[in-house]
Design a protein around this motif. Sequence first.
Motif, PDB file in Angstrom:
ATOM      1  N   ALA A  39       0.826  -1.210   0.000  1.00  0.00           N
ATOM      2  CA  ALA A  39       0.000   0.000   0.000  1.00  0.00           C
ATOM      3  C   ALA A  39       0.857   1.257   0.000  1.00  0.00           C
ATOM      4  O   ALA A  39       0.558   2.232  -0.707  1.00  0.00           O
ATOM      5  N   VAL A  40       1.944   1.250   0.778  1.00  0.00           N
ATOM      6  CA  VAL A  40       2.832   2.412   0.842  1.00  0.00           C
ATOM      7  C   VAL A  40       3.503   2.648  -0.512  1.00  0.00           C
ATOM      8  O   VAL A  40       3.508   3.760  -1.050  1.00  0.00           O
ATOM      9  N   ILE A  41       4.058   1.587  -1.090  1.00  0.00           N
ATOM     10  CA  ILE A  41       4.778   1.714  -2.354  1.00  0.00           C
ATOM     11  C   ILE A  41       3.826   1.949  -3.522  1.00  0.00           C
ATOM     12  O   ILE A  41       4.161   2.635  -4.491  1.00  0.00           O
ATOM     13  N   GLY A  42       2.604   1.394  -3.422  1.00  0.00           N
ATOM     14  CA  GLY A  42       1.642   1.552  -4.510  1.00  0.00           C
ATOM     15  C   GLY A  42       1.344   2.990  -4.850  1.00  0.00           C
ATOM     16  O   GLY A  42       1.070   3.327  -6.012  1.00  0.00           O
ATOM     17  N   HIS A  43       1.447   3.879  -3.878  1.00  0.00           N
ATOM     18  CA  HIS A  43       1.154   5.297  -4.118  1.00  0.00           C
ATOM     19  C   HIS A  43       2.373   6.071  -4.612  1.00  0.00           C
ATOM     20  O   HIS A  43       2.273   7.275  -4.866  1.00  0.00           O
ATOM     21  N   LEU A  44       3.506   5.377  -4.770  1.00  0.00           N
ATOM     22  CA  LEU A  44       4.653   6.008  -5.422  1.00  0.00           C
ATOM     23  C   LEU A  44       4.531   5.966  -6.937  1.00  0.00           C
ATOM     24  O   LEU A  44       5.202   6.710  -7.638  1.00  0.00           O
ATOM     25  N   GLY A  45       3.705   5.039  -7.442  1.00  0.00           N
ATOM     26  CA  GLY A  45       3.524   4.938  -8.892  1.00  0.00           C
ATOM     27  C   GLY A  45       3.584   3.509  -9.375  1.00  0.00           C
ATOM     28  O   GLY A  45       3.850   2.564  -8.619  1.00  0.00           O
ATOM     29  N   ARG A  46       3.364   3.330 -10.667  1.00  0.00           N
ATOM     30  CA  ARG A  46       3.264   2.019 -11.278  1.00  0.00           C
ATOM     31  C   ARG A  46       4.607   1.271 -11.272  1.00  0.00           C
ATOM     32  O   ARG A  46       4.662   0.081 -11.008  1.00  0.00           O
ATOM     33  N   VAL A  47       5.689   1.960 -11.598  1.00  0.00           N
ATOM     34  CA  VAL A  47       6.992   1.300 -11.695  1.00  0.00           C
ATOM     35  C   VAL A  47       7.483   0.798 -10.333  1.00  0.00           C
ATOM     36  O   VAL A  47       7.910  -0.358 -10.209  1.00  0.00           O
ATOM     37  N   PRO A  48       7.464   1.621  -9.263  1.00  0.00           N
ATOM     38  CA  PRO A  48       7.873   1.094  -7.958  1.00  0.00           C
ATOM     39  C   PRO A  48       7.017  -0.094  -7.495  1.00  0.00           C
ATOM     40  O   PRO A  48       7.543  -1.044  -6.908  1.00  0.00           O
ATOM     41  N   LEU A  49       5.701  -0.046  -7.769  1.00  0.00           N
ATOM     42  CA  LEU A  49       4.842  -1.163  -7.371  1.00  0.00           C
ATOM     43  C   LEU A  49       5.214  -2.427  -8.138  1.00  0.00           C
ATOM     44  O   LEU A  49       5.287  -3.518  -7.567  1.00  0.00           O
ATOM     45  N   ALA A  50       5.474  -2.284  -9.442  1.00  0.00           N
ATOM     46  CA  ALA A  50       5.892  -3.440 -10.237  1.00  0.00           C
ATOM     47  C   ALA A  50       7.241  -3.965  -9.760  1.00  0.00           C
ATOM     48  O   ALA A  50       7.475  -5.178  -9.716  1.00  0.00           O
ATOM     49  N   ALA A  51       8.152  -3.064  -9.383  1.00  0.00           N
ATOM     50  CA  ALA A  51       9.460  -3.481  -8.875  1.00  0.00           C
ATOM     51  C   ALA A  51       9.317  -4.254  -7.560  1.00  0.00           C
ATOM     52  O   ALA A  51      10.005  -5.258  -7.332  1.00  0.00           O
ATOM     53  N   LEU A  52       8.412  -3.796  -6.707  1.00  0.00           N
ATOM     54  CA  LEU A  52       8.153  -4.511  -5.455  1.00  0.00           C
ATOM     55  C   LEU A  52       7.568  -5.884  -5.737  1.00  0.00           C
ATOM     56  O   LEU A  52       7.886  -6.859  -5.042  1.00  0.00           O
ATOM     57  N   ALA A  53       6.715  -5.981  -6.772  1.00  0.00           N
ATOM     58  CA  ALA A  53       6.142  -7.274  -7.145  1.00  0.00           C
ATOM     59  C   ALA A  53       7.243  -8.253  -7.523  1.00  0.00           C
ATOM     60  O   ALA A  53       7.228  -9.415  -7.110  1.00  0.00           O
ATOM     61  N   VAL A  54       8.222  -7.792  -8.309  1.00  0.00           N
ATOM     62  CA  VAL A  54       9.307  -8.661  -8.754  1.00  0.00           C
ATOM     63  C   VAL A  54      10.237  -9.009  -7.588  1.00  0.00           C
ATOM     64  O   VAL A  54      10.511 -10.181  -7.305  1.00  0.00           O
ATOM     65  N   GLY A  55      10.746  -8.000  -6.881  1.00  0.00           N
ATOM     66  CA  GLY A  55      11.652  -8.249  -5.768  1.00  0.00           C
ATOM     67  C   GLY A  55      10.980  -8.976  -4.626  1.00  0.00           C
ATOM     68  O   GLY A  55      11.560  -9.882  -4.012  1.00  0.00           O
ATOM     69  N   GLY A  56       9.727  -8.602  -4.344  1.00  0.00           N
ATOM     70  CA  GLY A  56       9.009  -9.251  -3.256  1.00  0.00           C
ATOM     71  C   GLY A  56       8.749 -10.720  -3.513  1.00  0.00           C
ATOM     72  O   GLY A  56       8.723 -11.528  -2.579  1.00  0.00           O
ATOM     73  N   THR A  57       8.554 -11.079  -4.777  1.00  0.00           N
ATOM     74  CA  THR A  57       8.346 -12.484  -5.108  1.00  0.00           C
ATOM     75  C   THR A  57       9.583 -13.312  -4.773  1.00  0.00           C
ATOM     76  O   THR A  57       9.481 -14.442  -4.282  1.00  0.00           O
ATOM     77  N   VAL A  58      10.764 -12.755  -5.020  1.00  0.00           N
ATOM     78  CA  VAL A  58      12.001 -13.480  -4.709  1.00  0.00           C
ATOM     79  C   VAL A  58      12.140 -13.658  -3.193  1.00  0.00           C
ATOM     80  O   VAL A  58      12.508 -14.731  -2.703  1.00  0.00           O
ATOM     81  N   MET A  59      11.847 -12.615  -2.417  1.00  0.00           N
ATOM     82  CA  MET A  59      11.936 -12.747  -0.965  1.00  0.00           C
ATOM     83  C   MET A  59      10.846 -13.654  -0.417  1.00  0.00           C
ATOM     84  O   MET A  59      11.033 -14.325   0.601  1.00  0.00           O
TER      85      MET A  59
END
Length: 438
Positions: free
Chosen positions: A37-57
């Motif tokens: 939720a916090v990162i989602g309001h930074l924009g589309r690219v940061p949210l997508a980056a969290l999706a990729v990095g978060g999946t690895v973690m």
Amino acid sequence: MSQSATAMAPPRRIAALALPALVVLAAEPLYVLVDTAVIGHLGRVPLAALAVGGTVMTLTAWLGTVLAYGITGRAARRFGSGDRAAAVAEGVQASWLALAVGVLVALGMQVGGGALARTLAGGGDDVAGAAAQWLRIAALGAPGLLVAAAGNGWLRGIQDTRRPLLFVLAPNLLSALLCPLLVYPAGLGLVGSAVANAVAQTISGGLFAAALVRERVSLRPRPRLIRQQLVLSRDLLVRGLAFQASFLSATAVAARFGAAAVGAHQIALQLWFFTALVLDALAIAAQALIGAALGAGDAAGARALARRFALLGGVCGVGFAVLIAAGAGVVPSVFSSDPQVREQAMVAWPWFVAMQPLAGVVFALDGVLIGAGDVRYLRNLTIVAALGGFLPAIWLAYGLDLGLGGIWAGLTLFVVLRLAALLLRLRSGGWAVVGAVR
């Protein structure tokens, strides 16, 4: 045990084990939801980056879950046979193993995090670069994350769910407060999210390590016992890898449908992980009680408990389905202000709702078989369901351009296949083998 397992595990006893485990299981995914939720309001690219990095973690967290589940079954059987010291000794060796794997993960992400992020992002340079930066920092918390997982395992085995409640909840609450402060007022953006993750995981691992020290048992590594744990856990490890190959593939396919699709997939997937782990609280109680019953030689009581857990799992799944359906028009907006992301999230939503009652039974029966040590059956089932159902379905969705709906239809098929096979195994009774060690 002189009494049957069912007499010693009335609903109040199940609740006493499951409810603290529920909070522990929910703490990490709830923090990830806050992070999203916090990162989602930074924009589309940061949210997508969290999706990729978060999946690895999330892969690392799942490996920790595999370790915790394996140690719970071993510790519970020894505890049920009356040997508490042996149960704690299992925790010591599992913690050494967890620390070694965590250090390897942290080092590996410093070297290969960039290449992995580029592979998962499907060539999107902006998303891949941001995901790699997030991943390298967040991975520093991997040793603490895995030590905490081992700690959860041995404490659940001795039926202590109160200390894990404190050791997991407090660091995650701290990090949930720290994350928005680092992201916005401190101006760190996506990096602030990664720092908050690493801090929470390191503190939690330290608390579980201190709990072992307070037990006043030998902390010396025992390679022979560690090798036994590895041998007996190999089926769970293979099972966990099959899960993660499936979820990594799903994220990779979603990324190829665009930033909005993978952002929506991140929202739905993290909500799925949250509900899955909450439903898994029953599985934690099942592991502890089934393992203790079989360790005490009570096969009949274990079978009766298994049926009770299956029923409770289904009831809880129906409850989640109702709540998720009711929140369809509201929940996606909490995580993103992008209308395209919200629109894509609604594509996955009907599948997300429909699978909840089925998943409730699946997770409960997973716990029964893990507590019984029947992990070879679970390994084979997961591989067949992944290779024969989930993976073909999601890559077919990519080939036919079915979008996010095709990915989530594949996940539903994965759950249905596992449910059918688990019910057959429960009916057979072949899993209920008694003894301190299977």
